[in-house]
Design a protein around this motif. Structure first.
Motif, short mmCIF file in Angstrom:
data_model
loop_
_atom_site.label_atom_id
_atom_site.label_comp_id
_atom_site.label_asym_id
_atom_site.label_seq_id
_atom_site.Cartn_x
_atom_site.Cartn_y
_atom_site.Cartn_z
N GLY A 157 13.82 -1.36 -0.94
CA GLY A 157 15.07 -1.43 -1.67
C GLY A 157 14.92 -2.15 -2.99
N ALA A 158 14.26 -3.31 -2.99
CA ALA A 158 14.06 -4.07 -4.23
C ALA A 158 12.99 -3.42 -5.11
CB ALA A 158 13.68 -5.51 -3.90
N PHE A 159 12.01 -2.77 -4.50
CA PHE A 159 10.97 -2.08 -5.29
C PHE A 159 11.60 -1.01 -6.16
CE2 PHE A 159 7.85 1.33 -5.78
CZ PHE A 159 6.75 0.65 -6.27
N ARG A 160 12.60 -0.31 -5.64
CA ARG A 160 13.25 0.78 -6.37
C ARG A 160 14.39 0.32 -7.26
NH1 ARG A 160 12.53 4.46 -1.07
NH2 ARG A 160 10.67 5.59 -1.77
N ASP A 161 14.83 -0.91 -7.07
CA ASP A 161 15.91 -1.46 -7.90
C ASP A 161 15.55 -2.90 -8.23
OD1 ASP A 161 18.25 -1.99 -9.21
OD2 ASP A 161 19.51 -2.04 -7.43
N SER A 162 14.52 -3.06 -9.03
CA SER A 162 13.94 -4.39 -9.25
C SER A 162 14.72 -5.23 -10.25
CB SER A 162 12.49 -4.24 -9.72
OG SER A 162 12.43 -3.46 -10.91
N GLY A 163 15.65 -4.63 -10.98
CA GLY A 163 16.50 -5.40 -11.88
C GLY A 163 15.75 -6.14 -12.97
N GLY A 164 14.74 -5.54 -13.54
CA GLY A 164 13.99 -6.18 -14.62
C GLY A 164 12.74 -6.89 -14.17
N LEU A 165 12.61 -7.16 -12.87
CA LEU A 165 11.41 -7.76 -12.35
C LEU A 165 10.32 -6.69 -12.17
CD1 LEU A 165 12.82 -10.10 -9.53
CD2 LEU A 165 11.89 -10.81 -11.74
N ASP A 166 9.09 -7.15 -12.06
CA ASP A 166 8.03 -6.23 -11.67
C ASP A 166 8.36 -5.68 -10.28
OD1 ASP A 166 5.14 -5.19 -11.72
OD2 ASP A 166 5.22 -6.37 -9.87
N PRO A 167 8.31 -4.37 -10.08
CA PRO A 167 8.72 -3.79 -8.78
C PRO A 167 8.02 -4.40 -7.58
CG PRO A 167 8.46 -2.06 -10.40
CD PRO A 167 7.95 -3.32 -11.05
N LEU A 198 0.83 -1.20 0.00
CA LEU A 198 0.00 0.00 0.00
C LEU A 198 0.87 1.25 0.00
CD1 LEU A 198 -2.99 0.93 0.19
CD2 LEU A 198 -2.68 1.00 2.67
N TYR A 199 1.92 1.22 0.81
CA TYR A 199 2.82 2.38 0.93
C TYR A 199 3.52 2.66 -0.39
CZ TYR A 199 6.45 5.38 2.97
OH TYR A 199 7.27 6.43 3.27
N ALA A 200 4.06 1.60 -1.00
CA ALA A 200 4.79 1.78 -2.25
C ALA A 200 3.87 2.22 -3.38
CB ALA A 200 5.51 0.49 -2.64
N GLY A 201 2.64 1.71 -3.37
CA GLY A 201 1.73 2.02 -4.46
C GLY A 201 0.95 3.30 -4.29
N PHE A 202 0.61 3.63 -3.04
CA PHE A 202 -0.30 4.75 -2.83
C PHE A 202 0.16 5.74 -1.76
CE2 PHE A 202 -2.70 1.00 -4.13
CZ PHE A 202 -3.27 1.46 -5.31
N GLN A 203 1.28 5.40 -1.07
CA GLN A 203 1.80 6.29 -0.03
C GLN A 203 0.75 6.59 1.04
OE1 GLN A 203 5.15 7.72 0.14
NE2 GLN A 203 5.41 5.99 -1.24
N GLU A 204 -0.05 5.56 1.39
CA GLU A 204 -1.12 5.77 2.38
C GLU A 204 -0.68 5.27 3.75
OE1 GLU A 204 -3.91 7.23 2.37
OE2 GLU A 204 -4.13 7.74 0.27
N ALA A 205 0.45 5.73 4.24
CA ALA A 205 0.93 5.29 5.55
C ALA A 205 0.02 5.78 6.68
CB ALA A 205 2.35 5.79 5.78
N SER A 206 -0.78 6.81 6.43
CA SER A 206 -1.67 7.32 7.49
C SER A 206 -2.68 6.27 7.92
CB SER A 206 -2.40 8.57 7.00
OG SER A 206 -3.18 8.27 5.86
N LEU A 207 -2.96 5.28 7.04
CA LEU A 207 -3.87 4.21 7.39
C LEU A 207 -3.38 3.45 8.63
CD1 LEU A 207 -6.34 2.43 6.66
CD2 LEU A 207 -4.79 1.06 5.25
#
Length: 473
Positions: free
Chosen positions: A336-346, A125-134
């Motif tokens: 870390g892997a979401f931002r540097d996925s190396g060809g994979l889906d983040p 949720l955080y990576a996709g929508f930045q909804e940490a307030s939830l």
């Protein structure tokens, strides 16, 4: 006067579970029942190590009466000197005592699983929508209720461990050392153990508080009776058993790292995550807080896995979900892997990195317990060990008080800084950031648990509901 039948006595004994016969481990607690209890412990394990230890103490010592106070503290003291999350290791230790390796695996894994699932969902949720307030809306009230549980645990363990002025003094010194001078946790514990060993020769009556053997009343507890009857064969230490543990758990830890390094290279993000959190797993003495600064510096400045300030968002997730606070490693690995996925889906890369970070963080925890616990049990009854553990337990009370105050301040105030002057540090809350609703909820939970003896689950549920209503109004 009425007489009681043998059946009545059996039903009233903490060793009896619905009239069941003893199993191969020498008690009648079924594995299925233990699984249900460990799942309950896991789902209620909020509030960091102090709150988690409080939950286990309340359920296993007071409610279920499966283990005596002295054996619980004996196991806790060992876990406190290990690297890694002491509460998860304590659950593994006690699960191992009950049902061997499978019991330890289930207890330790279930302790981590709810938090892993929750943080994984929040990370997505955080990576996709930045909804940490939830997170804050969902767990605002739970934090307040957990504070009451933490304080209750400190009081109960203090009542049992601080039997004289010497033990009170040790607890006070441990608190001052950590709270005001940031003395490293291992140094506090090592010093307390040394004081206990010396004190045993000077004044054994005052220093041997945590007895190596249980009292007759405690001897009825399932685990203690099993050990006293000599049926706990799975806890016996041997060279062959030690080699077997090493032969299983070291490959589980290192083979994935070697495979990543050989297939992806040393500079790949997955290899870096595996190596970094493996190193972190052996230096996390004193829990997650002791390495947060180091973790944040490495993740933000050296690896670029997180942006500045995101470490606090991850810590908020870990604090607000069940399980160990060190589970924040999962969020760091995910981002870390979401931002540097190396060809994979983040998102796929983030999920895989979450699993990897969790694996290399907790596999060592099982290794420490399965390797060392048989020898720790063998040392029960040794007066020198009892004196050292008595002093360590007193110091642990001071450590738990430090955690309780840290938690209380952060529950009561939205903004808290650490001030330093003349070699002393202290928590300095911003008084205008006081969260009155949180304070009221905490006081209400405290009264409900301590005064009216209301169960933990209803209090947590009610506090969570009231907290969400307040947060959203």
């Amino acid at each position: 006067m009425t007489s009681s039948s043998p059946e009545d006595a059996s039903r009233s004994s903490p060793l009896a579970t619905s009239g069941q016969a003893q199993n191969a481990f020498g008690h009648n607690i079924t594995f299925a029942e233990a699984v249900r209890v460990w799942l309950r412990v896991a789902m209620l394990s909020f509030g960091g190590p102090a709150g988690q230890i409080a939950v286990m103490h309340r359920i296993l010592v007071d409610e279920k009466q499966w283990v005596s106070e002295s054996r619980f503290l004996h196991a806790l003291n060992y876990c406190m000197v290990l690297p890694g999350p002491e509460a998860q290791q304590l659950a593994t230790y006690l699960g191992w005592l009950l049902h061997g390796v499978k019991g330890g695996l289930v207890a330790g894994t279930l302790f981590v699983l709810p938090g892993f699932v929750a943080i994984l969902g929040l990370s997505l949720l955080y990576a996709g929508f930045q909804e940490a307030s939830l997170v804050q809306a969902l767990f605002f009230g739970i934090k307040a209720a957990v504070l009451a549980v933490v304080i209750q645990a400190v009081v109960r363990i203090a009542q049992r461990a601080l039997k004289n002025r010497v033990m009170v003094t040790l607890a006070a010194l441990a608190f001052v050392a950590i709270f005001f001078f940031a003395v490293p946790f291992p140094l506090v514990i090592a010093t307390a153990a040394l004081v206990g060993l010396i004190g045993r020769h000077l004044d054994p009556k005052r220093f041997v508080v945590i007895k190596g053997h249980t009292t007759p009343a405690e001897g009825e507890r399932a685990i203690d009776a099993m050990m006293a009857n000599g049926t706990g064969h799975h806890t016996e230490a041997s060279r062959g058993r030690t080699l077997k543990v090493l032969g299983i758990w070291l490959p589980l830890w290192f083979v994935p790292l070697i495979a990543l390094a050989l297939s992806l290279g040393m500079d790949n993000v997955f290899t870096q995550i595996g190596l970094f959190f493996s190193k972190l797993a052996v230096v996390t003495f004193g829990g997650a807080y002791s390495v947060l600064a180091y973790m944040a510096q490495e993740a933000v400045q050296n690896h670029g896995w997180l942006a500045p300030g995101e470490m606090l968002d991850g810590l908020g997730m870990a604090e607000s979900t069940p399980g160990p606070l060190i589970q924040v490693v999962q969020f760091v690995g995910f981002m870390g892997a979401f931002r540097d996925s190396g060809g994979l889906d983040p998102f796929t890369a983030g999920v895989l990195a979450s699993i990897l970070a969790t694996w290399v963080t907790f596999i060592p925890c099982f290794l420490w317990i399965f390797l060392g616990a048989p020898y720790v049990e063998k040392l029960r009854g040794n007066q020198a060990v009892s004196a050292a553990l008595s002093a360590v337990t007193a110091a642990v009370v001071g450590v738990m008080l430090n955690l309780a105050i840290w938690f209380a301040v952060h529950v009561a105030f939205a903004e808290v800084q650490t001030s330093k002057a003349w070699g002393i540090q202290w928590l300095a809350p911003q008084w205008d950031s006081v969260q009155l609703a949180s304070v009221v909820l905490a006081l209400g939970a405290f009264v409900a648990i301590l005064r009216f003896k209301i169960g933990m689950l209803p209090v947590l549920f009610t506090s969570a509901l009231l907290g969400m209503l307040w947060h959203w109004l």
